[in-house]
Design an enzyme around this catalytic site. Structure first.
Site, PDB file in Angstrom:
ATOM      1  N   LYS A 174     -43.593   1.504  14.793  1.00 27.52           N
ATOM      2  CA  LYS A 174     -43.299   0.009  14.478  1.00 27.52           C
ATOM      3  C   LYS A 174     -44.120  -1.133  14.933  1.00 27.52           C
ATOM      4  O   LYS A 174     -44.765  -1.023  15.429  1.00 27.52           O
ATOM      5  CB  LYS A 174     -42.171  -0.531  14.376  1.00 27.52           C
ATOM      6  CG  LYS A 174     -41.827  -2.054  13.457  1.00 27.52           C
ATOM      7  CD  LYS A 174     -40.631  -2.431  13.918  1.00 27.52           C
ATOM      8  CE  LYS A 174     -40.466  -4.348  13.499  1.00 27.52           C
ATOM      9  NZ  LYS A 174     -39.470  -4.556  13.999  1.00 27.52           N
ATOM     10  N   GLU A 219     -33.768 -16.516  14.723  1.00 25.52           N
ATOM     11  CA  GLU A 219     -33.832 -15.947  15.373  1.00 25.52           C
ATOM     12  C   GLU A 219     -34.056 -16.613  16.883  1.00 25.52           C
ATOM     13  O   GLU A 219     -35.070 -16.482  17.315  1.00 25.52           O
ATOM     14  CB  GLU A 219     -35.559 -14.556  15.271  1.00 25.52           C
ATOM     15  CG  GLU A 219     -35.350 -13.319  16.415  1.00 25.52           C
ATOM     16  CD  GLU A 219     -35.591 -12.464  16.328  1.00 25.52           C
ATOM     17  OE1 GLU A 219     -36.561 -12.385  14.681  1.00 25.52           O
ATOM     18  OE2 GLU A 219     -35.766 -10.857  16.452  1.00 25.52           O
TER      19      GLU A 219
END
Ligand SMILES: C=C(O[C@@H]1C=C(C(=O)O)C=C[C@H]1O)C(=O)O
Length: 422
Positions: A174, A219
């Site tokens: 990723k 976040e």
């Protein structure tokens, strides 16, 4: 330094500096630096070392150990506080900063306070600590422009295709790739207006303004509060539907998307691995939940544990950053891919932003949904000089990613900033 309880002020931002606001807000609570009072800067410039966050954590510990602390309230955010913004990449040309204001106003769960920080030997007011506080009326409405940055939409899709090649070749699993938008705002703009709009439009985010980095991040990188450590991991995103029915359809498709669940799992694992050595009883829910924001849905996982080694919030920032939510997996190879595939320096975008106090407590977010304003020398600036601004948004790329969908996702993530600047 001295903290005193005062009647909570309604609008913390009204006391902040209009062109260099220093603020950390969530649902109306938070801390701001007051007005013109000159802060102390701990600046860790580019090229200093490979662990700038560790240098900052050491500098903070030294300062906190030397301070005389008079803080009967002992709440998160009372006492000695430093506001920080660190670069994403250790090799960034930007500085990482920790700013210690001389006057701080705070509010948490209905209680207000004022903190004054002065060099040893200076007198601090003994009574009416808020007697000299002055609200500053908000300046006139202003609008900024944002246009193409160094990475064009086509260039972005090309970078995603290159990343997919590397994922296919097994180099990485990723990687999070971002693009930028660049523009200007009129000189003399009251940047508190932008902060206010972000915090009222996105109340469930951490809204921050630190050294010209302004944004509203959903976040949580890490919080430390009296021995409890938390984090909120986000990865996996879909734009909101036009109505409730469409919202149900898109959120169900996100919850069941194997691609997004995979992308999410990398991010959760990276946080668990980094926190484990510093905690006991570290736990996260088995399944991600859906976090609904005005512009999008995220897959989210909350993590919580008990601090086991006395690490400060700033120490944990150093241990956690960069997570796979903003870098990728494996970390080193993902960072190398980002350096090659993004034609710009991220600066503090996707870096840690937050505050730490004298006891090591703190709240840190990942600097997302944000823009960096050129305010470095603002205090000596002409009011008619326009200010440069760069906004950033990225998306996690995994084997099943589609360049066009990821480009659209960045457009949705730019929305808070683009709308607020318009
Ligand atoms: C990189 C960004 O967001 C990150 C990437 C996400 C994703 O790819 O789904 C979701 C939340 C963030 O962890 C950004 O907002 O710029």
């Amino acid at each position: 330094m001295q903290t005193r309880e005062i009647d909570p002020v309604e609008d913390l931002l009204a006391y902040a500096h209009p062109s260099t606001p220093l603020a950390w807000l969530r649902r109306g609570d938070g801390i701001v630096a007051v007005g013109d009072a000159m802060p102390t800067f701990i600046r860790i410039p580019a090229g200093t070392a490979s662990m700038r966050s560790a240098m900052m954590a050491d500098a903070w510990r030294e300062l906190a150990d030397a301070a005389e602390i008079d803080d009967p309230m002992k709440l998160p955010g009372t006492g000695l506080v430093g506001f920080g913004a660190l670069t994403f990449d250790e090799d960034s040309a930007s500085d990482s900063v920790l700013i210690v204001p001389s006057v701080i106003l705070g509010k948490r769960k209905g209680r207000g306070w004022i903190t004054r920080i002065a060099p040893a030997g200076d007198d601090l007011p003994q009574d009416r600590p808020d007697a000299t506080l002055e609200r500053r009326a908000y300046g006139a409405h202003w609008a900024g422009t944002l246009g193409p940055g160094q990475q064009s939409p086509n260039g972005y899709q090309a970078s995603i295709r290159a990343a997919l090649g590397r994922i296919g070749a097994g180099e990485i699993s990723k990687v999070v790739l971002a693009r930028d938008l660049a523009g200007t705002v009129p000189g003399g703009s009251d940047l508190r207006r932008l902060v206010r709009e972000l915090s009222s439009g996105y109340p469930d985010t951490w809204t921050f303004a630190v050294d010209g980095l302004i944004g509203a991040s959903p976040e949580t990188l890490v919080t430390v509060q009296d021995g409890t450590v938390t984090a909120r991991v986000l990865a996996g995103t879909i734009g909101r539907g036009a109505d409730a029915d469409e919202d149900n359809v898109v959120s169900a498709s996100l919850s069941s998307s194997v691609k997004d669940i995979d992308e999410h799992e990398y991010a959760v694992q990276s946080v668990l691995i980094s926190l484990r050595p510093h905690t006991r009883a570290l736990a996260s829910s088995e399944q991600p939940f859906l976090l609904k924001l005005p512009n999008l849905f995220h897959l989210a996982t909350d993590v919580e544990g008990e601090l086991s080694d006395g690490a400060s919030a700033l120490d944990l920032v150093g241990a956690l950053h960069p997570t796979a939510a903003v870098a990728g997996t494996p970390t080193k190879a993902a960072i190398a891919a980002i350096r090659e595939l993004e034609p710009f320096d991220r600066g503090r975008y996707a870096g840690p932003v937050g505050w730490v106090d004298g006891n090591g407590n703190g709240e840190w977010a990942i600097a997302l949904r944000c823009a960096q304003f050129e305010v470095g020398s603002l205090r000596g600036r002409d009011d008619d000089e326009t200010l440069g601004v760069t906004a950033y948004a990225g998306a996690g790329i995994v084997a099943a990613s589609n360049p066009e969908t990821e480009l659209l996702e960045t457009r949705v993530k730019f929305r808070p900033l683009v709308d607020a600047l318009a």
